[in-house]
Every structure is written in structure tokens, then in C-alpha cells.
Design a protein around this motif. Structure first.
Motif, mmCIF file in Angstrom:
data_model
loop_
_atom_site.group_PDB
_atom_site.id
_atom_site.type_symbol
_atom_site.label_atom_id
_atom_site.label_comp_id
_atom_site.label_asym_id
_atom_site.label_seq_id
_atom_site.Cartn_x
_atom_site.Cartn_y
_atom_site.Cartn_z
ATOM 1 N N ASP A 268 0.805 -1.217 0.000
ATOM 2 C CA ASP A 268 0.000 0.000 0.000
ATOM 3 C C ASP A 268 0.841 1.271 0.000
ATOM 4 O OD1 ASP A 268 -2.317 -1.459 -0.068
ATOM 5 O OD2 ASP A 268 -2.670 -1.342 2.094
ATOM 6 N N CYS A 269 2.034 1.219 0.576
ATOM 7 C CA CYS A 269 2.857 2.442 0.670
ATOM 8 C C CYS A 269 4.246 2.259 0.077
ATOM 9 C CB CYS A 269 2.920 2.944 2.106
ATOM 10 S SG CYS A 269 3.063 1.692 3.358
ATOM 11 N N GLY A 270 4.400 1.328 -0.869
ATOM 12 C CA GLY A 270 5.701 1.117 -1.507
ATOM 13 C C GLY A 270 5.779 -0.270 -2.091
ATOM 14 N N GLY A 271 6.753 -1.026 -1.605
ATOM 15 C CA GLY A 271 6.889 -2.388 -2.086
ATOM 16 C C GLY A 271 8.193 -3.016 -1.646
ATOM 17 N N ILE A 272 8.289 -4.317 -1.843
ATOM 18 C CA ILE A 272 9.489 -5.080 -1.510
ATOM 19 C C ILE A 272 10.050 -5.626 -2.810
ATOM 20 C CG2 ILE A 272 10.389 -7.065 -0.240
ATOM 21 C CD1 ILE A 272 8.057 -6.593 1.753
ATOM 22 N N ILE A 273 11.362 -5.454 -2.997
ATOM 23 C CA ILE A 273 12.017 -5.842 -4.238
ATOM 24 C C ILE A 273 13.182 -6.775 -3.919
ATOM 25 C CG2 ILE A 273 13.268 -5.003 -6.268
ATOM 26 C CD1 ILE A 273 11.704 -2.386 -5.995
ATOM 27 N N TYR A 274 13.278 -7.845 -4.686
ATOM 28 C CA TYR A 274 14.342 -8.838 -4.509
ATOM 29 C C TYR A 274 15.579 -8.416 -5.298
ATOM 30 C CZ TYR A 274 16.801 -13.301 -4.530
ATOM 31 O OH TYR A 274 17.741 -14.281 -4.394
ATOM 32 N N VAL A 275 16.727 -8.343 -4.600
ATOM 33 C CA VAL A 275 18.013 -8.032 -5.220
ATOM 34 C C VAL A 275 18.790 -9.321 -5.469
ATOM 35 C CG1 VAL A 275 20.214 -6.826 -4.953
ATOM 36 C CG2 VAL A 275 18.105 -5.791 -4.062
ATOM 37 N N GLY A 276 18.912 -10.148 -4.415
ATOM 38 C CA GLY A 276 19.706 -11.371 -4.475
ATOM 39 C C GLY A 276 21.160 -11.104 -4.140
ATOM 40 N N VAL A 277 21.881 -12.147 -3.762
ATOM 41 C CA VAL A 277 23.326 -12.065 -3.527
ATOM 42 C C VAL A 277 23.938 -13.327 -4.096
ATOM 43 C CG1 VAL A 277 25.161 -12.061 -1.804
ATOM 44 C CG2 VAL A 277 23.186 -10.606 -1.468
ATOM 45 N N PRO A 278 24.669 -13.218 -5.189
ATOM 46 C CA PRO A 278 24.890 -11.988 -5.946
ATOM 47 C C PRO A 278 23.602 -11.551 -6.622
ATOM 48 C CG PRO A 278 25.772 -13.832 -7.179
ATOM 49 C CD PRO A 278 25.313 -14.370 -5.843
ATOM 50 N N ARG A 279 23.583 -10.299 -7.078
ATOM 51 C CA ARG A 279 22.400 -9.742 -7.739
ATOM 52 C C ARG A 279 21.965 -10.693 -8.851
ATOM 53 N NH1 ARG A 279 24.646 -5.088 -9.895
ATOM 54 N NH2 ARG A 279 25.318 -6.421 -11.577
ATOM 55 N N TYR A 280 20.689 -11.031 -8.886
ATOM 56 C CA TYR A 280 20.218 -12.016 -9.861
ATOM 57 C C TYR A 280 19.921 -11.391 -11.225
ATOM 58 C CZ TYR A 280 15.263 -10.815 -10.093
ATOM 59 O OH TYR A 280 14.077 -10.189 -10.336
ATOM 60 N N ARG A 281 19.664 -10.089 -11.268
ATOM 61 C CA ARG A 281 19.350 -9.414 -12.529
ATOM 62 C C ARG A 281 19.543 -7.918 -12.330
ATOM 63 N NH1 ARG A 281 13.374 -10.156 -14.224
ATOM 64 N NH2 ARG A 281 14.037 -12.319 -14.232
ATOM 65 N N MET A 282 19.954 -7.220 -13.394
ATOM 66 C CA MET A 282 20.070 -5.766 -13.338
ATOM 67 C C MET A 282 18.751 -5.166 -13.819
ATOM 68 S SD MET A 282 21.674 -3.078 -12.564
ATOM 69 C CE MET A 282 23.440 -3.224 -12.454
ATOM 70 N N PRO A 283 18.135 -4.291 -13.028
ATOM 71 C CA PRO A 283 16.883 -3.661 -13.461
ATOM 72 C C PRO A 283 17.097 -2.795 -14.706
ATOM 73 C CG PRO A 283 17.315 -3.228 -11.131
ATOM 74 C CD PRO A 283 18.539 -3.847 -11.695
ATOM 75 N N THR A 284 16.081 -2.704 -15.540
ATOM 76 C CA THR A 284 16.153 -1.804 -16.690
ATOM 77 C C THR A 284 15.855 -0.364 -16.277
ATOM 78 O OG1 THR A 284 13.850 -2.248 -17.289
ATOM 79 C CG2 THR A 284 15.551 -3.611 -18.351
ATOM 80 N N TRP B 66 17.093 -7.945 0.031
ATOM 81 C CA TRP B 66 15.749 -7.411 -0.191
ATOM 82 C C TRP B 66 15.744 -5.917 0.094
ATOM 83 C CZ3 TRP B 66 11.824 -10.414 -2.011
ATOM 84 C CH2 TRP B 66 11.979 -11.797 -1.914
ATOM 85 N N LEU B 67 14.998 -5.166 -0.699
ATOM 86 C CA LEU B 67 14.792 -3.737 -0.480
ATOM 87 C C LEU B 67 13.321 -3.503 -0.187
ATOM 88 C CD1 LEU B 67 16.828 -2.408 -3.520
ATOM 89 C CD2 LEU B 67 17.509 -2.260 -1.109
#
Length: 102
Positions: free
Chosen positions: A45-61, A79-80
Motif C-alpha cells: 500500500d505504501c511502496g513495495g518489496i524488491i528482490y536483489v539477491g546475492v549476488p544480484r540475480y538481474r540488473m533492473p532496466t 531485499w529492499l
């Protein structure tokens, strides 16, 4: 007293960092809300949770999110959690929150 369940759960724990949604541009905030980001995300409702991974699994576009992923990976964050009430992180870009989608 630590139980086997506690130890097992602790072994599965991943680092999560909470940061202000103002670190995302208005277009990225809108994509997050609409569940349309280029990476695994879970809108709230006020943002979100985003998976980064270690090592990073993918680079966002999304360029703003890619910058944050670089820093998160260096910090060992898996996680962010973006939230309107979370802290602004020194050294990360901050975007205007006055738009209609803010």
C-alpha cells in the motif's frame, strides 16, 4: 533457549533494508505500484518489496533502481523495502514526490 526451529529459521534469514520510496522516480514508483518492474517486486500500500539477491540475480532496466541495486549488492542486501515512512539514505538520489502518483 534456542530450538532447532529457531536455528533453522535464522539460517534462512536474508538481509533487508528499508528505504524511502522517494529514492524511486515517479515512473518507477508507478511501475512498482502496477507490478510492472523489470525485476521481482511485491507492491504494498505504501511502496513495495524488491528482490536483489546475492549476488544480484538481474540488473533492473529502470536506471534509478539499477543504481540502488549496485549499492545494495555492495552492502550485501538481499531485499529492499521501499516505504513512504522509511529513511532517506545518504548518497542515493532523491526524486520529487509532489506528482499526482506520489
Amino acid at each position: 533457549m534456542e530450538t532447532p526451529a529457531v536455528a533453522s529459521l535464522q539460517a534462512q534469514a536474508d538481509p533487508l533494508a528499508s528505504l524511502s520510496i522517494s529514492h524511486l522516480s515517479s515512473s518507477t514508483r508507478l511501475k512498482l505500484a502496477d507490478d510492472e518492474l523489470s525485476v521481482n517486486a511485491y507492491p504494498t500500500d505504501c511502496g513495495g518489496i524488491i528482490y536483489v539477491g546475492v549476488p544480484r540475480y538481474r540488473m533492473p532496466t529502470e536506471a534509478d533502481l539499477a543504481t540502488i541495486f549496485e549499492v545494495a549488492e555492495q552492502a550485501g542486501i538481499v531485499w529492499l523495502k521501499f516505504d513512504s515512512e522509511a529513511a532517506v539514505i545518504d548518497g542515493l538520489p532523491v526524486f520529487d514526490m509532489s506528482g499526482p502518483e506520489a
